[in-house]
Motif scaffolding. Structure first.
Motif, short mmCIF file in Angstrom:
data_model
loop_
_atom_site.label_atom_id
_atom_site.label_comp_id
_atom_site.label_asym_id
_atom_site.label_seq_id
_atom_site.Cartn_x
_atom_site.Cartn_y
_atom_site.Cartn_z
N ALA A 1 57.28 6.80 49.26
CA ALA A 1 57.37 7.17 50.66
C ALA A 1 58.59 8.33 50.46
O ALA A 1 58.47 9.33 51.26
N GLY A 2 59.57 8.09 50.06
CA GLY A 2 60.64 8.59 50.17
C GLY A 2 60.39 10.22 49.13
O GLY A 2 60.73 11.09 49.41
N TYR A 3 59.75 9.96 48.19
CA TYR A 3 59.21 11.24 47.32
C TYR A 3 58.22 12.09 48.09
O TYR A 3 58.39 13.18 48.12
N ALA A 4 57.31 11.36 48.81
CA ALA A 4 56.42 12.09 49.54
C ALA A 4 56.96 12.91 50.66
O ALA A 4 56.89 14.03 51.28
N ALA A 5 58.30 12.18 51.13
CA ALA A 5 59.21 13.02 52.20
C ALA A 5 60.14 14.04 51.96
O ALA A 5 61.06 14.55 52.54
#
Length: 307
Positions: A247-251
């Motif tokens: 999720a952090g990577y996608a954001a």
């Protein structure tokens, strides 16, 4: 018994016991204001989501007004949820040592009084919810069915923690919805990761009640996993870390997000390695420590947005 009416074992010596007027103590205990850890655990995915949105948008901080609204909403709606849970479980609570002195089970509050109180808390929560955009309002309302269903799942499945995860992780969608008026891959991954986290920590919590649950015919992952609990915690906590990391990577998360995620993962690892499922005090302590684990990750997200 009169001095203990409505009090349960893990809520002794708090501000409600010391300072609250006698007339309101049973209602504060219904809302679990004597044990705020549940409200924190409901709040943290909301704050994660708001911080994730700030990371994605390039804002220096999450929306502070949203953080305040989520704080108020989490405490009020957790209170409403706990009141509903006690209404649904009042007969079971009488047969479980840890819960037999809850306000309804002990007779400190009647079912009709509890229902009115649940409605009042829900109305306050609705007033908080309507401060957001229309999409976030609809997203919040969509969670109510899951919340209503949860108290009954322990009667039919050994996996009630999944339904609790669906409900307690809903905030992982709300912060993003409030910021952007839509949902994307990042908050969905965050939501799935938070569900895995909830299943893990609530399994630890449920180990306090294994003997009573068996007697009362209540099911839980603690009973299902038994001696394999540590191995299953590795599975669920590991899944949580991976999904939240994605999720952090996608954001667009960077260095400080990774640091926060690492601190979160280390804390979860400490819980697994030091857990003793037969030590109820340690189970309660480690369950409560998940607030600190969640705040470590939130701090990393905020720093990532800021720096």
């Amino acid at each position: 018994m009169s001095t203990l009416q409505g009090r349960i074992a893990d809520s002794v010596g708090n501000w409600v016991d010391r300072n609250a007027p006698s007339a309101v103590k049973p209602y504060l205990r219904l809302s679990r204001f004597d044990r705020p850890i549940g409200a924190w655990l409901l709040l943290i995915p909301c704050w994660w989501s708001a911080a994730l949105a700030a990371m994605a948008a390039g804002w220096s901080l999450p929306n502070v007004w949203h953080l305040i609204l989520f704080f108020v909403g989490a405490f009020v709606m957790r209170g409403a949820g706990c009141t509903w849970n006690d209404i649904a479980d009042h007969d079971i609570d009488k047969r479980v040592e840890r819960t037999r002195l809850r306000p309804i089970a002990s007779g400190a509050v009647t079912l009709s009084q509890a229902l009115a109180y649940a409605i009042l808390q829900s109305l306050v929560g609705f007033l908080v919810l309507v401060q957001f955009n229309g999409f976030a309002i609809a997203t919040g309302i969509a969670s109510l069915g899951i919340v209503a269903l949860y108290p009954f799942m322990k009667r039919v499945t050994y996996w009630p923690q999944i339904v609790l995860g669906l409900a307690f992780s809903w905030g992982a969608l709300m912060g993003w919805a409030a910021a952007f008026g839509q949902l994307d891959l990042a908050p969905i991954l965050l939501y799935l990761g938070a569900i895995a986290w909830v299943i893990g920590y609530d399994t630890i919590y449920a180990h306090q009640d294994r003997a009573d649950d068996l007697f009362a015919g209540i099911k839980s992952t603690a009973l299902l996993f038994g001696a394999d609990t540590k191995r299953m915690l590795m599975l669920f906590y590991g899944t949580a870390v991976v999904l939240i990391g994605l999720a952090g990577y996608a954001a667009g998360g960077g260095y400080w997000f990774v640091v926060g995620l690492g601190a979160f993962a280390i804390h979860l690892g400490w819980q697994i390695t030091t857990l003793d499922i037969d030590d109820t005090e340690r189970c309660l302590m480690q369950f409560r420590s998940n607030r600190d684990a969640g705040l470590l990750l939130f701090a990393g997200m905020v720093l990532d947005a800021l720096l």
